[in-house]
Structure formats: structure tokens, C-alpha cells
Design a protein around this motif. Structure first.
Motif, short mmCIF file in Angstrom:
data_model
loop_
_atom_site.label_atom_id
_atom_site.label_comp_id
_atom_site.label_asym_id
_atom_site.label_seq_id
_atom_site.Cartn_x
_atom_site.Cartn_y
_atom_site.Cartn_z
N GLY A 78 0.81 -1.51 0.04
CA GLY A 78 -0.15 0.00 -0.02
C GLY A 78 0.68 1.14 0.07
O GLY A 78 1.99 1.36 0.31
N HIS A 79 0.19 2.55 -0.41
CA HIS A 79 0.89 3.66 -0.43
C HIS A 79 1.52 4.18 0.95
O HIS A 79 0.77 3.68 1.98
CB HIS A 79 -0.22 4.78 -0.90
CG HIS A 79 0.15 6.03 -0.62
ND1 HIS A 79 0.74 6.71 -1.68
CD2 HIS A 79 -0.23 7.10 0.29
CE1 HIS A 79 0.94 8.01 -1.31
NE2 HIS A 79 0.32 8.23 -0.04
N GLY A 81 2.84 7.52 2.53
CA GLY A 81 2.77 8.99 2.03
C GLY A 81 4.10 9.57 2.59
O GLY A 81 4.23 10.82 1.99
N HIS A 91 7.12 11.90 -5.69
CA HIS A 91 5.81 12.12 -5.97
C HIS A 91 4.80 11.30 -5.01
O HIS A 91 5.27 10.40 -4.39
CB HIS A 91 5.39 12.03 -7.61
CG HIS A 91 5.72 10.77 -7.86
ND1 HIS A 91 5.02 9.41 -7.74
CD2 HIS A 91 6.85 10.14 -8.54
CE1 HIS A 91 5.52 8.50 -8.37
NE2 HIS A 91 6.60 8.91 -8.76
N SER A 92 3.59 11.68 -4.99
CA SER A 92 2.77 10.98 -3.93
C SER A 92 2.72 9.45 -3.95
O SER A 92 2.42 9.11 -3.25
CB SER A 92 1.30 11.65 -3.86
OG SER A 92 0.74 11.38 -5.22
N ASN A 93 2.97 8.92 -5.15
CA ASN A 93 2.74 7.55 -5.07
C ASN A 93 4.11 6.58 -5.25
O ASN A 93 4.06 5.50 -5.81
CB ASN A 93 2.05 7.11 -6.38
CG ASN A 93 0.40 7.60 -6.03
OD1 ASN A 93 -0.24 7.56 -4.98
ND2 ASN A 93 -0.30 8.17 -7.22
N PHE A 94 5.28 7.42 -4.98
CA PHE A 94 6.47 6.90 -4.93
C PHE A 94 6.67 5.57 -4.00
O PHE A 94 7.39 4.56 -4.57
CB PHE A 94 7.53 8.06 -5.07
CG PHE A 94 8.96 7.36 -5.22
CD1 PHE A 94 9.47 7.58 -6.46
CD2 PHE A 94 9.79 7.20 -4.13
CE1 PHE A 94 10.57 7.07 -6.74
CE2 PHE A 94 11.09 6.91 -4.40
CZ PHE A 94 11.44 6.68 -5.93
N TYR A 95 6.36 5.73 -2.76
CA TYR A 95 6.65 4.80 -1.79
C TYR A 95 5.59 3.83 -1.47
O TYR A 95 4.34 4.15 -1.67
CB TYR A 95 6.99 5.47 -0.41
CG TYR A 95 8.29 6.65 -0.73
CD1 TYR A 95 9.47 6.00 -0.82
CD2 TYR A 95 8.27 7.95 -0.72
CE1 TYR A 95 10.61 6.79 -0.86
CE2 TYR A 95 9.38 8.72 -0.50
CZ TYR A 95 10.72 7.99 -0.71
OH TYR A 95 11.78 8.70 -0.78
N ARG A 96 6.00 2.74 -1.21
CA ARG A 96 5.05 1.49 -0.83
C ARG A 96 5.52 0.85 0.37
O ARG A 96 6.68 0.59 0.65
CB ARG A 96 4.74 0.75 -2.18
CG ARG A 96 4.12 1.09 -3.13
CD ARG A 96 4.21 0.31 -4.42
NE ARG A 96 5.45 -0.33 -4.90
CZ ARG A 96 6.38 0.59 -5.56
NH1 ARG A 96 6.08 1.74 -5.94
NH2 ARG A 96 7.52 0.05 -6.16
N GLU A 120 6.88 -2.71 -9.06
CA GLU A 120 6.45 -3.54 -7.76
C GLU A 120 7.63 -4.56 -7.41
O GLU A 120 8.04 -4.78 -6.39
CB GLU A 120 5.02 -4.16 -7.70
CG GLU A 120 4.80 -4.99 -6.66
CD GLU A 120 3.45 -5.65 -6.60
OE1 GLU A 120 2.99 -6.58 -5.87
OE2 GLU A 120 2.62 -5.13 -7.30
#
Length: 144
Positions: A78-79, A81, A91-96, A120
């Protein structure tokens, strides 16, 4: 005086119970520092090689590289933040984020691997946190 002693004892018991529930270590900072000596320091973030991480981290790394399955499918991948701003700004979706189990706990605990960029199964960067995102180290050899 006796009432204060009872309240102090009760407070200590409550604190210990809350810490145990969340998997927090109430040990001294000196003990923590000795157990987490970084391999080096890169760009403001300590590095920690896979061999220095808890044994439970290696299967999580393997799962990430193979695309799962994950121990916590509704949470893992999941994201993340980076709201704390401890990792480089992206950017906002860079890290998981992915859970690293903590033996003895009946919940996810505080340990996480956070990956960023790439795909992934082939992320650009890998980080580890053992205190639920309060600090991180860069894992330089996760893909080796």
C-alpha cells in the motif's frame, strides 16, 4: 505520599501495557544504539545491509522481488505517504510499505520495509523502519 506512589505504579503499569501492545521497546537509548549500528551513512540516512536486519525481513524482501503473496495482502504494497518527511521528497505514489513481522506480537507491529520507485518487483530504493516510520535506514543490498 502513599496515594502518589500508587498512582505512579499504576501509571507505569499502563505505560508498559501500551508499549507491549504496540511492540515498543522501552529500553535505554544506549542499548538501542548498540543494536542498530549502521553500516554507513548516505545522504542523511543511515544504511543497513540485509544481514543486519531482523531475520523476518528477508522473506519480505523475497516476497517483494517475486511480487507476493504478502503476509498482509490488504496492507502490504500500500501507499506510504512519507508524511513525516524523513525520506527524500518524491511524488505522492512513489513509496510503498510492507510489514516485517515481530515475533511474539498478535498484530502487525512496528517494523516495515518501504520501497520506492521502479516497479513492484524491481524498486529503485529500499528502506527499513523498526519504529513505525519514526526513523529509517537505507537497504543498499536488498536486490542482491
Amino acid at each position: 505520599m502513599k496515594k502518589n506512589s500508587v498512582l505512579a505504579t499504576l501509571g507505569a503499569v499502563v505505560l508498559a501495557a501500551v508499549a507491549a501492545f504496540y511492540g515498543l521497546d522501552l529500553g535505554t537509548d544506549d542499548a538501542r544504539e548498540e543494536s542498530q549500528q549502521p553500516s554507513s551513512f548516505v545522504g542523511g540516512i543511515d544504511t543497513c545491509e540485509v544481514a543486519t536486519l531482523p531475520d523476518e525481513a528477508e522473506p519480505v524482501i523475497d516476497d517483494i522481488l517475486s511480487g507476493g503473496p504478502y503476509e498482509y495482502p490488504g496492507e502490504d504494497g500500500g501507499h506510504f505517504g512519507n508524511y513525516e518527511g524523513l525520506l527524500p521528497a518524491e511524488h505522492s505514489n512513489f513509496y510503498r510499505s510492507y510489514t516485517v513481522d515481530t515475533p511474539g506480537l498478535n498484530h502487525r507491529g512496528p517494523k516495515r520495509i518501504v520501497i520506492g520507485g521502479g516497479t513492484e518487483t524491481d524498486p529503485e530504493v529500499w528502506y527499513y523502519s523498526d519504529d513505525h516510520y519514526e526513523s529509517f535506514c537505507l537497504i543498499p543490498d536488498a536486490e542482491e
